[in-house]
Write an enzyme that holds these catalytic residues in place. Sequence first.
Site, PDB file in Angstrom:
ATOM      1  N   ARG A 146       0.841  -1.208   0.000  1.00 22.60           N
ATOM      2  CA  ARG A 146       0.000   0.000   0.000  1.00 22.60           C
ATOM      3  C   ARG A 146       0.880   1.264   0.000  1.00 22.60           C
ATOM      4  O   ARG A 146       1.046   1.909  -1.030  1.00 22.60           O
ATOM      5  CB  ARG A 146      -0.943  -0.021   1.218  1.00 22.60           C
ATOM      6  CG  ARG A 146      -2.220   0.806   1.030  1.00 22.60           C
ATOM      7  CD  ARG A 146      -2.027   2.311   1.102  1.00 22.60           C
ATOM      8  NE  ARG A 146      -1.452   2.749   2.366  1.00 22.60           N
ATOM      9  CZ  ARG A 146      -0.981   3.980   2.563  1.00 22.60           C
ATOM     10  NH1 ARG A 146      -1.003   4.886   1.606  1.00 22.60           N
ATOM     11  NH2 ARG A 146      -0.458   4.307   3.722  1.00 22.60           N
ATOM     12  N   HIS A 179       6.216   4.337  12.406  1.00 23.11           N
ATOM     13  CA  HIS A 179       6.151   4.354  10.929  1.00 23.11           C
ATOM     14  C   HIS A 179       7.157   5.389  10.444  1.00 23.11           C
ATOM     15  O   HIS A 179       6.960   6.584  10.652  1.00 23.11           O
ATOM     16  CB  HIS A 179       4.721   4.708  10.501  1.00 23.11           C
ATOM     17  CG  HIS A 179       4.514   4.770   9.016  1.00 23.11           C
ATOM     18  ND1 HIS A 179       3.947   3.738   8.298  1.00 23.11           N
ATOM     19  CD2 HIS A 179       4.792   5.745   8.106  1.00 23.11           C
ATOM     20  CE1 HIS A 179       3.880   4.086   7.011  1.00 23.11           C
ATOM     21  NE2 HIS A 179       4.388   5.303   6.874  1.00 23.11           N
ATOM     22  N   HIS A 185       9.834   6.901   7.384  1.00 25.35           N
ATOM     23  CA  HIS A 185      10.306   6.982   6.002  1.00 25.35           C
ATOM     24  C   HIS A 185      11.779   7.352   6.026  1.00 25.35           C
ATOM     25  O   HIS A 185      12.217   8.135   6.872  1.00 25.35           O
ATOM     26  CB  HIS A 185       9.491   8.023   5.225  1.00 25.35           C
ATOM     27  CG  HIS A 185       8.144   7.505   4.809  1.00 25.35           C
ATOM     28  ND1 HIS A 185       7.851   7.147   3.514  1.00 25.35           N
ATOM     29  CD2 HIS A 185       7.031   7.238   5.528  1.00 25.35           C
ATOM     30  CE1 HIS A 185       6.599   6.702   3.454  1.00 25.35           C
ATOM     31  NE2 HIS A 185       6.077   6.753   4.662  1.00 25.35           N
ATOM     32  N   CYS A 187       8.203   9.812  -1.195  1.00 26.34           N
ATOM     33  CA  CYS A 187       7.634  10.824  -0.334  1.00 26.34           C
ATOM     34  C   CYS A 187       7.111  11.902  -1.259  1.00 26.34           C
ATOM     35  O   CYS A 187       7.869  12.469  -2.038  1.00 26.34           O
ATOM     36  CB  CYS A 187       8.711  11.367   0.607  1.00 26.34           C
ATOM     37  SG  CYS A 187       8.146  12.751   1.602  1.00 26.34           S
ATOM     38  N   ASN A 222       9.677   3.831   2.638  1.00 26.38           N
ATOM     39  CA  ASN A 222       9.638   3.375   4.026  1.00 26.38           C
ATOM     40  C   ASN A 222      10.979   2.723   4.373  1.00 26.38           C
ATOM     41  O   ASN A 222      11.761   2.384   3.494  1.00 26.38           O
ATOM     42  CB  ASN A 222       8.530   2.320   4.193  1.00 26.38           C
ATOM     43  CG  ASN A 222       7.139   2.883   3.950  1.00 26.38           C
ATOM     44  OD1 ASN A 222       6.606   2.780   2.854  1.00 26.38           O
ATOM     45  ND2 ASN A 222       6.570   3.502   4.953  1.00 26.38           N
TER      46      ASN A 222
END
Length: 306
Positions: free
Chosen positions: A15, A207, A209, A240, A249
């Site tokens: 996703r 989470h 990045h 991003c 990620n």
Amino acid sequence: MQAARSIEIVEVGPRDGLENETAELTTAVKLEFIRRAVDAGVRRIEVASFVNPRRVPRMADAEAIFAGLPRRADAIYGGLVLNRAGFDRAAAAGCREIGMVVFSTDEFNRRNQGVTSAESIRTWREISSAARATGIRAQVTLSAAFGCPFEGEVPVSRVVEIARAVAEAAPFEIAIADTIGVAVPGQVSEIFGRVAEALPRMALRGHFHNTRNTGLANAYAAVMAGAQVLDASLGGLGGCPFAPAATGNIPTEDLVYMLGRMGIETGVDLERAIDTARWIEQHVGHAVPGMLAKAGPFPGARRAAG
Ligand code: ZN
């Protein structure tokens, strides 16, 4: 705080990763990607997003993805929802875990969802009770908790305040997200520490990045601050939207390597994760940013030099 002995990894490549890749993958390739992640030992995967297909055309196959998932009692497939209509689609598709997103700043929230953070928190409450009524588990992500492309620095007190507000609707977990990849480890320790202090019984997920190459350092800081779950994407897929050339990620296989060598269990097979990162590389049309796909594991099979 002592680091957990095991960390649960949520694979978000199908996703968050693919949504931000230039190449558009077919439903069949996405399903193969998910199957390979499950075979590598991942047990929680964010597979689709039930958002308006006109806004995010490449996630328009959410229903087809759910219909084609490997049927396994021990794997949980999550779907992202942003409103009641999305929740209803997710429930109809057989989704057993939904994730909602609230941005830490009003401006980012408005650009993403058209309303203020407070209004999204109200929507979250509604979705959470609908989920409870239908036996679906629900979690929520505090996005851009470490910095906002529109408002800049985000006060820690603001993140804690939003965490308290979303916690009132009893998510099974709250994720704290560095959506644009600007966090540094000291900040991660502080924010995870402050949220854990405010909500001592809440499970926290990180989470991150890797936009500015601090992703794994941030993951380490989150683990040391008590996070029990981390999001990652195989190969480090993604990008991003606010840094056009950025990587995605934190790479799942790099995270599995780091945690494994620290004696922290993830249940993910490193060799298989690396194989999958190399496999997805052929479908996204560029070398993946993950380092383990290039360097290989250690200790590992002896390779010929050169
Ligand atoms: Zn993300």
